[in-house]
Structure formats: structure tokens, C-alpha cells
Design a protein around this motif. Sequence first.
Motif: not given
Length: 254
Positions: A37-38, A48-61
Motif C-alpha cells: 500500500t506504500n 514476504i513473497s520471496s520467503r514463502f512458497k504459495g505467497v504471491e505479491c502485488a505492489l501499489g500505493v
Amino acid sequence: MVFIDVHCHLDYFKEKEREKIVKESVEKIGIIVTNGTNSETNRKALEISSRFKGVECALGVYPIDALSMTDKEIDDEIRFIENNKDKIIAIGEVGLDKNTEEGVKNIKKQEKNFIKFIRLAKKLKIPVIVHSRKAEKECVEILEKEKADRVVMHCFSGNMKLVKRIEENKWFLSIPANIKISTHFQEIVKSVSIDNLLCETDSPFLHPDKKFPNIPLNVMESYKKIAEIKKISLKDAEKKIENNFHKLFNAKKQ
């Protein structure tokens, strides 16, 4: 079966708590998409997404967070996101918010920022995850004007005419776990095709039983209610929504 939480905020949880929640959730459901969110939470989401298999990532503000940033700071964050394009599957959480006096007063600046993020999502050919609180009509109009074609309307609270417009645009509505108690989200599920639905928790918010914190595992409540309303099995609901997810997102980790 693979259940998917397309919108949550894992950065809100403390480290030890997060580790337990994520491991349990991924094991029992499958895929979690944590949203920044920022600037700070974007970097945390990546970590977090790099550490946990099954976690994907979206980036924005987040739209209100963006109001405290200069144009240069917004553009710098967009460059940061673009530089990490291979590590993300969506742009989010972005959009408009008229829930506060500050948000209403600065709606033009919000719209300018929102357009930048829509164009970034189009450039990267990934979905945009949209926050639209009390600015639902404005969000839909801007997305249409920008010809956005890969859209997730997160926790959409607009009227049914706008819901139908979203469906006609072939965008997606992500249904939160509090559909268990929300007649509005129940009505959305009744009125649109399952082809336009995804599921989310918005963890740690919007607990299906009005508690705090919510966790990604509770996304099961969204699936159960969708299956009940559509009069299909939980397995069929899961399979259809999983197909929707893979159709829309460029998922990296299975």
C-alpha cells in the motif's frame, strides 16, 4: 483443491504471528496474494513473497497514502515496481477513496495517481487491483476511459448497475470472507456470473465473524457462500475460481 486469497495484507502481522498464519494458510488453501500500500509495505510484501512458497505479491500505493507523496515520489515508486516486475503478479492496492474529507478534497490528485498505476499495469500486462470506496462510479469510468482490460474490483461496494457494468467489461469482483454476513456481497454473487468472481479476505480486516484479525485461511468462507448461492458443490466453485485466477494472473509459483 486450491483455494486462493487474491487480496490481503500480510505485512500487518508481526513476524512470528505471520509465519504461523502463512504456513497454516498455504498448507490448507494454496495461494495468497499479499498487497502493498506504500513504499514501506511494497518492500515488505516483496520480502514476504520471496520467503514463502504459495505467497504471491502485488505492489501499489493506496490512494490516501499517495496523497502524502509528491509526483516525483509516486514516479519513483512506479519505477521501483517496474524494476521488480518479474516478482509480482499484479498492481495493487490502488484506486480512489472518498471516505474522508481529505480524499474528497483531493480527488483530482487521486485520479491522476490512479491513471498512472492503471497505465503501469497495462504496460506490464498484469491485472490492477482496485480500491474504490465511495468512489465506485469514478473508478469504473476511469478504468473504462483507460481501456483497462485486466481488472479486479476489490471489496466493491457500488450499486448493482455498476456491478453489471463490471461484468459486461469482463472484469472481476473479488468477494471477501465477510460475505458470510454481508447481504451486499451475497447480492453481487447472485447477480453476476461465477466467471467474474474471485475470492479474498482483505486480512487482517473484514473478518467473517466481525473479529480481528482476519486471516487468509478464512477465504474458505467466500468459497462456501458462493457455492451455496450458486447451488454448486464446493469443489466446483473452487475449480471455477481457480480457473478464473489463472486466466487473469500470471502466477509464478504453484
